[in-house]
Design an enzyme around this catalytic site. Sequence first.
Site: not given
Length: 582
Positions: A172-173, A252
């Site tokens: 995700h990062e 996100e």
Amino acid sequence: MDFFEAQRQARSRARMLVPGFVLCLFGVIAALYGIAILVRPFFDQHRPGPLFRWWDPETGLAVAVPVVALIVGGAIWRIASLRGGGAVVAARLGARPVPASTENEAERRFLNIVEEMALAAGIPVPEAWVMGEEKGINAFAAGRDAHQAVVVVTRGALDHLDRDELQAVVGHEFSHIVNGDIILNHRLMGLVFGLVVISLTGRGVIRIAEHIRGAGGWTLAAFALGGIIWVVGSIGVFFARLLQCSVSRQRELLADAASIQFTRNPEAMARALKKVGGTWRQGMLLSLRAMEARHVFFMPSDLTGLKTHPDLKKRIRALEPNWNGEFIKVHLHAERPLLVRGGSQPPEVEADLDADGLAARWRKAPSLQTPREARLVLLAVAGGGNDPRVAPVTEALGALEESSRLAVIEGTVLPLKSLPKRELVQLVEAARVRFAEGNLSWELLLAQQLVERRIAMHAGMMSPPQTVHRGLETLYREAALILTALDSASGDGMALGAVVPEYFQHTGVPFEAAPAADLTPDGVAGALRAFWGATPMVKSQLMRLCRLAVESDGQIGDRELGVMRAVAAATGLPLPPSMLAR
């Protein structure tokens, strides 16, 4: 995932922050002006005219000047202080780097995951950091570009997520790095600090008052002044939260989806989110400085005010539509201590290095074990020096194929950043002496770009270059030299035909091949140095032209790959995906 297009869109969004910041600034001024209009009659009762004057230039000026000075000055100061990249942000939030030689099982697993995700994403391996005092499950990525990026996880994430779940969070990062979101977040941190600086000033005055207890009326006055400033500054905090929320929460959800592209494991991401929901903290952090960076985290760093992230249940249902609504319970008091046996500094490399063993290990994986080993590799490439341990490293490098050798050289950057600054400065100075002698090899060309663009800057020996080239038309000669060098490296003469139309489109001049005498590593080094001061878009255009040149014949030779690695190091851009398998 088109890296260059994603980066372009991210920079476009980052530019839109400035108008948003200006609107928030006007909002703060308008709110404070309204308060001043309401309270002024109580302090200036002898003023002629109506009790309330809704348009009062004198009051407006008295409010606007100090507010603009504080907020704009604070934003500029914070942005300047963050120019060191993601490591500055991580350290400010209380994180520490994970040493390459760590013997802690959880930290070693984290390092391995970061390397795997970097390979999957096609970007340089970022530094891995841990927020060792934070028990909640959270993470973030920060940096001004992919080459200055860091990936940070909390102690709670290491303790309570299994390998697949941690890989999903790290993925995700990484999507934020690849998509250029870190550029947006980095700039936003500075602007948010400007908006909250008045509130922080009030807190500072209150803390001073706590230290001067016993001074009678002065203490009470200081508390009152600090409280008033803090309350007034809360208006800025509100607009700061509003600006953070204006950065689309959709990012996100997209990052969750992109993580699944990297890991191919949607269940792991869903389980990680359920574990976050199963803790009473739900990602909350203890660090007071997390407020100005709440938008960068995997989960909100606090649960107050306006939301900067999508609802947790919404994120889980996007991955698991039939979810029953139950979280996975996690008890945060059961975490294991993160201790690094042998101290935080990596051990010295043994003096009796085995050349065959090093070559065999590097063929399997070009990653280097310790900063000392990376130092010896760079010394070996640069000419040896006086260290007797350089000889077996030189022999091991000579036994590798050129592509593996280049990968080992490129792998020196991350561990070298862990060296003490004094030792790193000495290493850079020694390498620069060798580079200044001229007669660079293609391997030295890559080493030079890595030393100057990444290591020297990290050591504080080089400031970020000023942007002086905003179009490829001012660098048409340098671009032509680099492309001609790639054509020469391919040996088939097909590369230039593929790039000529697009080269003309970007430069406005016909392509003219560079003279053969200039097609040397020294000549290419000079051309690449000119691109240090180019805008990100110009660098992206060069990388695209180089990619077209290399891929024109369907084959990628070792010499072409070496030049491409040097171009990537000089521009701060990742290698194209077609070259990652080499």
